[in-house]
Design a protein around this motif. Sequence first.
Motif, short mmCIF file in Angstrom:
data_model
loop_
_atom_site.label_atom_id
_atom_site.label_comp_id
_atom_site.label_asym_id
_atom_site.label_seq_id
_atom_site.Cartn_x
_atom_site.Cartn_y
_atom_site.Cartn_z
N VAL A 253 0.86 -1.18 0.00
CA VAL A 253 0.00 0.00 0.00
C VAL A 253 0.90 1.23 0.00
O VAL A 253 1.93 1.27 0.67
N GLU A 254 0.51 2.25 -0.74
CA GLU A 254 1.41 3.39 -0.94
C GLU A 254 1.43 4.37 0.22
O GLU A 254 2.48 4.90 0.57
N GLY A 255 0.31 4.66 0.83
CA GLY A 255 0.26 5.68 1.88
C GLY A 255 -0.03 5.09 3.24
O GLY A 255 -0.63 4.02 3.37
N LEU A 256 0.40 5.80 4.29
CA LEU A 256 0.19 5.32 5.66
C LEU A 256 -1.30 5.21 5.99
O LEU A 256 -1.73 4.24 6.61
N LYS A 257 -2.09 6.20 5.57
CA LYS A 257 -3.52 6.16 5.85
C LYS A 257 -4.18 4.95 5.21
O LYS A 257 -4.98 4.25 5.84
N GLN A 258 -3.81 4.68 3.95
CA GLN A 258 -4.37 3.53 3.24
C GLN A 258 -3.92 2.21 3.88
O GLN A 258 -4.69 1.25 3.97
#
Length: 374
Positions: A253-258
Amino acid sequence: MFVGLFCGVCVVLYVLYYKTIYAFIKGVKSIPAFKPGHKGIQPVSCIVPFRNEYENIAALVSSFRNQSVDDIYYEVIFVDDHSTDHSFDLLEGLTKGIPNYIVVRSNGTGKKDAINMGVSVARHDYVITTDADCTFGKDWLLVIGNYLHAHRVDMLIGPVEIESSSSFFSRFQHVDFLSLVTCGAGAAAINKPIMCNGANLVFRKGLYHAVFGDMLNRYASGDDIFLLQSAKKIKAGICFLNSTDAVVKTGPVEGLKQFLNQRVRWASKSKGYTDYYTLYVAWLVFLSNLAAAALPFTVFWSPVVTVVIGALFVVKSFVDYYLLKQGGSLFNRSVSLRTFVLSQLLYPFYIVFTVFYALFGTVTWKGRGIVDKT
């Protein structure tokens, strides 16, 4: 007196954790590697539920088209779960004129309904599920078909790997997921399966129909783990496939939130767990990490507690590293010590946050709530 009691509880907790993880390690070491051949192939139906996967469709279809087995041994059923992009149109174009490729729209809502529709369309006795953001090698279907021909199991858990890059964030995801897959493999090997992944899961259609009513279908998520739990209830034959040719890969997953939303989504399924051993392991992992996350704060309470939990955490780290080394053998990959140490320091806080948010927060996936369809 209270400090002594607390330390005693922590010692018991961590000893149970060590014993459980060591049992998984022994289980993984006991699984023989399986090599594919070209004789005796069980035909399979591959089901791919998808929703808004336009960017991943081409790579997925390419993986299927590059399979080393003849088309007569497999079919692929793509089930569109109400995509709002052009995934369906792209798939229709890429698979046009290929007789063993079927693209349909789901008549329900959610991944479970899409899989259920795929099963109803499937022609073969064995079904494989995978995800639209996955890829696999040319011998993926060959090794699965060979294994099913040689071992008539009810459910086959396949290996799944999150690919990593040079960034620590992707390597953390790789380590985290490797620990889950390794525990799942070890538990299956000791006849106490606790987890699987729908990105690489094989089952008999007859098994699916037999347990469908018991699969907690009010939950929109958990198509894999609830099927496993229901299969375990009726003592179905469940095995892990140890083959590097059978590995399914997906990207980090690319982003921390995702990433956190994904992990919380996975953890939220635990509210529907009914298998006692799975619950035991889940609580054991959570409580041991909760104690480790509390370690920095115990300095202000009791130096004795700090020393005891610190020592227990150090031993836990050695056990966890040994687990990952065994898990790496399933993929012919290794985990660097630096990555492990950094991950191990972050892991307790990540686990505690994920569990609490899964229990009390609101989880969504692709614009939908995923916990309860009702």
